[in-house]
Design a protein around this motif. Structure first.
Motif, PDB file in Angstrom:
ATOM      1  N   TYR A   1       0.688  -1.591   0.161  1.00  0.00           N
ATOM      2  CA  TYR A   1       0.100  -0.091   0.254  1.00  0.00           C
ATOM      3  C   TYR A   1       1.225   1.623   0.104  1.00  0.00           C
ATOM      4  N   LYS A   2       0.127   2.442  -0.641  1.00  0.00           N
ATOM      5  CA  LYS A   2       0.786   3.785  -0.219  1.00  0.00           C
ATOM      6  C   LYS A   2       0.404   4.247   0.291  1.00  0.00           C
ATOM      7  N   ILE A   3       1.050   4.406   1.375  1.00  0.00           N
ATOM      8  CA  ILE A   3       0.962   5.183   2.963  1.00  0.00           C
ATOM      9  C   ILE A   3       0.828   7.045   2.447  1.00  0.00           C
ATOM     10  N   ILE A   4       0.066   7.639   2.643  1.00  0.00           N
ATOM     11  CA  ILE A   4       0.354   9.679   2.223  1.00  0.00           C
ATOM     12  C   ILE A   4       0.362  10.333   3.272  1.00  0.00           C
ATOM     13  N   ASN A   5       1.249  11.276   3.227  1.00  0.00           N
ATOM     14  CA  ASN A   5       0.774  12.671   4.961  1.00  0.00           C
ATOM     15  C   ASN A   5      -0.624  12.596   4.884  1.00  0.00           C
ATOM     16  N   PRO A   6      -1.828  12.927   6.065  1.00  0.00           N
ATOM     17  CA  PRO A   6      -2.851  13.464   5.395  1.00  0.00           C
ATOM     18  C   PRO A   6      -2.738  15.092   5.212  1.00  0.00           C
ATOM     19  N   LYS A   7      -1.378  15.290   5.712  1.00  0.00           N
ATOM     20  CA  LYS A   7      -1.476  16.670   5.691  1.00  0.00           C
ATOM     21  C   LYS A   7      -2.345  17.309   7.186  1.00  0.00           C
ATOM     22  N   LYS A   8      -2.628  16.734   7.989  1.00  0.00           N
ATOM     23  CA  LYS A   8      -2.981  16.800   9.577  1.00  0.00           C
ATOM     24  C   LYS A   8      -3.011  15.691  10.726  1.00  0.00           C
ATOM     25  N   GLY A   9      -3.541  16.288  11.287  1.00  0.00           N
ATOM     26  CA  GLY A   9      -3.323  15.182  13.212  1.00  0.00           C
ATOM     27  C   GLY A   9      -3.856  15.623  14.092  1.00  0.00           C
ATOM     28  N   PHE A  10      -3.851  15.239  14.635  1.00  0.00           N
ATOM     29  CA  PHE A  10      -3.752  15.430  16.396  1.00  0.00           C
ATOM     30  C   PHE A  10      -2.142  15.830  17.178  1.00  0.00           C
ATOM     31  N   PHE A  11      -2.339  16.367  18.209  1.00  0.00           N
ATOM     32  CA  PHE A  11      -1.649  17.023  18.814  1.00  0.00           C
ATOM     33  C   PHE A  11      -0.785  17.901  18.439  1.00  0.00           C
ATOM     34  N   ASN A  12      -1.505  18.828  17.687  1.00  0.00           N
ATOM     35  CA  ASN A  12      -0.805  19.801  17.034  1.00  0.00           C
ATOM     36  C   ASN A  12      -0.123  20.640  17.983  1.00  0.00           C
ATOM     37  N   GLU A  13       1.565  20.725  17.739  1.00  0.00           N
ATOM     38  CA  GLU A  13       2.179  21.830  18.227  1.00  0.00           C
ATOM     39  C   GLU A  13       2.870  22.631  17.633  1.00  0.00           C
ATOM     40  N   CYS A  14       4.694  22.556  18.308  1.00  0.00           N
ATOM     41  CA  CYS A  14       5.750  23.198  17.297  1.00  0.00           C
ATOM     42  C   CYS A  14       5.862  24.774  16.901  1.00  0.00           C
ATOM     43  N   MET A  15       4.779  25.203  18.033  1.00  0.00           N
ATOM     44  CA  MET A  15       4.237  27.195  17.406  1.00  0.00           C
ATOM     45  C   MET A  15       5.823  27.537  17.647  1.00  0.00           C
ATOM     46  N   PRO A  16       5.876  28.513  16.926  1.00  0.00           N
ATOM     47  CA  PRO A  16       5.576  28.556  15.499  1.00  0.00           C
ATOM     48  C   PRO A  16       5.068  28.263  14.746  1.00  0.00           C
ATOM     49  N   SER A  17       6.355  27.096  14.377  1.00  0.00           N
ATOM     50  CA  SER A  17       6.219  26.070  13.205  1.00  0.00           C
ATOM     51  C   SER A  17       4.816  25.384  13.385  1.00  0.00           C
ATOM     52  N   TRP A  18       5.224  24.387  13.161  1.00  0.00           N
ATOM     53  CA  TRP A  18       4.116  23.547  13.110  1.00  0.00           C
ATOM     54  C   TRP A  18       4.238  21.698  12.888  1.00  0.00           C
ATOM     55  N   CYS A  19       4.200  21.215  13.856  1.00  0.00           N
ATOM     56  CA  CYS A  19       3.864  19.683  13.842  1.00  0.00           C
ATOM     57  C   CYS A  19       2.463  19.045  14.375  1.00  0.00           C
ATOM     58  N   TYR A  20       2.565  17.516  14.442  1.00  0.00           N
ATOM     59  CA  TYR A  20       1.796  17.119  14.256  1.00  0.00           C
ATOM     60  C   TYR A  20       1.246  15.728  14.658  1.00  0.00           C
ATOM     61  N   SER A  21       0.940  14.840  14.493  1.00  0.00           N
ATOM     62  CA  SER A  21       0.642  13.318  14.227  1.00  0.00           C
ATOM     63  C   SER A  21      -0.177  12.413  13.775  1.00  0.00           C
ATOM     64  N   TYR A  22      -0.349  11.184  13.607  1.00  0.00           N
ATOM     65  CA  TYR A  22      -1.301  10.959  12.680  1.00  0.00           C
ATOM     66  C   TYR A  22      -1.485   9.260  12.596  1.00  0.00           C
ATOM     67  N   ILE A  23      -2.419   8.458  12.768  1.00  0.00           N
ATOM     68  CA  ILE A  23      -1.424   7.011  12.558  1.00  0.00           C
ATOM     69  C   ILE A  23      -2.553   6.675  11.112  1.00  0.00           C
ATOM     70  N   ALA A  24      -2.133   5.581  10.500  1.00  0.00           N
ATOM     71  CA  ALA A  24      -2.557   5.316   9.243  1.00  0.00           C
ATOM     72  C   ALA A  24      -2.473   3.335   9.886  1.00  0.00           C
ATOM     73  N   TYR A  25      -2.967   3.232   9.217  1.00  0.00           N
ATOM     74  CA  TYR A  25      -3.957   1.691   9.469  1.00  0.00           C
ATOM     75  C   TYR A  25      -4.659   0.992   8.025  1.00  0.00           C
ATOM     76  N   VAL A  26      -4.015  -0.339   8.148  1.00  0.00           N
ATOM     77  CA  VAL A  26      -4.541  -0.854   7.090  1.00  0.00           C
ATOM     78  C   VAL A  26      -6.151  -1.893   7.543  1.00  0.00           C
ATOM     79  N   LYS A  27      -6.610  -1.674   6.932  1.00  0.00           N
ATOM     80  CA  LYS A  27      -8.285  -2.726   7.504  1.00  0.00           C
ATOM     81  C   LYS A  27      -9.490  -3.136   5.818  1.00  0.00           C
TER      82      LYS A  27
END
Length: 205
Positions: A81-107
């Motif tokens: 499979y091709k896992i692509i960064n969804p460009k958004k997530g939870f735990f939005n942090e690293c201000m004034p820059s920007w970082c976040y986390s996400y989960i990818a799963y196969v179902k």
């Protein structure tokens, strides 16, 4: 181009600490739990997936923007499979820059993504450990103070966990003790236990 995080501290040299009582029977939360990777390592999804991975993303970096913090399952399945960064997530942090986390799963032969707080709660499902309970608290904008038991303690109950946690305010700086309840289904409730530290400082990032 180098990027700098600028933190401005306005200090007027005035702070106060207050006594805040907590109930008996609580144990101090180990400071090692401040390492979020240790919490992520204890996630037990509510469903069994062929493959899943927890990813930290920092779009501001020139390279190594995505870092897989944990992966579970057959890596050969991932290769199909091709896992692509969804460009958004939870735990939005690293201000004034920007970082976040996400989960990818196969179902069911498809790649799915967890990209918000409610999605992470659903993914975790039942609370099986203190680590999962702390993650749920983080989703509710609470953390723990490793120096103060009045804002960094827990008790296991037959229905889940009771915790004393910290709510942090940055301008002016205040720390509030919060009594939280998280049951085994992930249901969360909280109430203030009082401000235990405040100052006239302001931290602007």
């Amino acid at each position: 181009m180098n990027k700098f995080i600028i933190i401005v501290v306005f200090s007027f040299f005035s702070c106060h600490k207050y006594n805040v009582d907590i109930e008996k029977g609580f144990t101090k939360i180990d400071r090692n739990f401040q390492d979020r990777n240790k919490l992520i390592d204890k996630i037990e999804p509510n469903e069994k997936y062929q493959y899943w991975e927890f990813v930290f993303s920092n779009p501001g970096l020139q390279s190594g923007k995505d870092k897989v913090l944990r992966n579970v399952g057959d890596s050969l399945i991932k290769s199909r499979y091709k896992i692509i960064n969804p460009k958004k997530g939870f735990f939005n942090e690293c201000m004034p820059s920007w970082c976040y986390s996400y989960i990818a799963y196969v179902k069911n032969g498809k790649v799915n993504y967890v990209t918000d707080e409610q999605g992470l709660k659903n993914f975790i499902g039942n609370i099986n450990s203190l680590e999962e309970a702390i993650l749920i608290a983080k989703l509710n904008d609470l953390w723990f103070d490793s120096e103060e038991i009045k804002a960094g303690a827990y008790k296991k109950t037959k229905n889940g966990y009771e915790l004393y946690l910290m709510k942090y305010y940055n301008c002016p700086v205040k720390m509030e003790s919060i009594k939280a309840n998280i049951d085994t289904t992930g249901k969360f409730s909280s109430k203030s236990n009082g401000i235990y530290f405040e100052s006239t400082d302001c931290i602007v990032s």
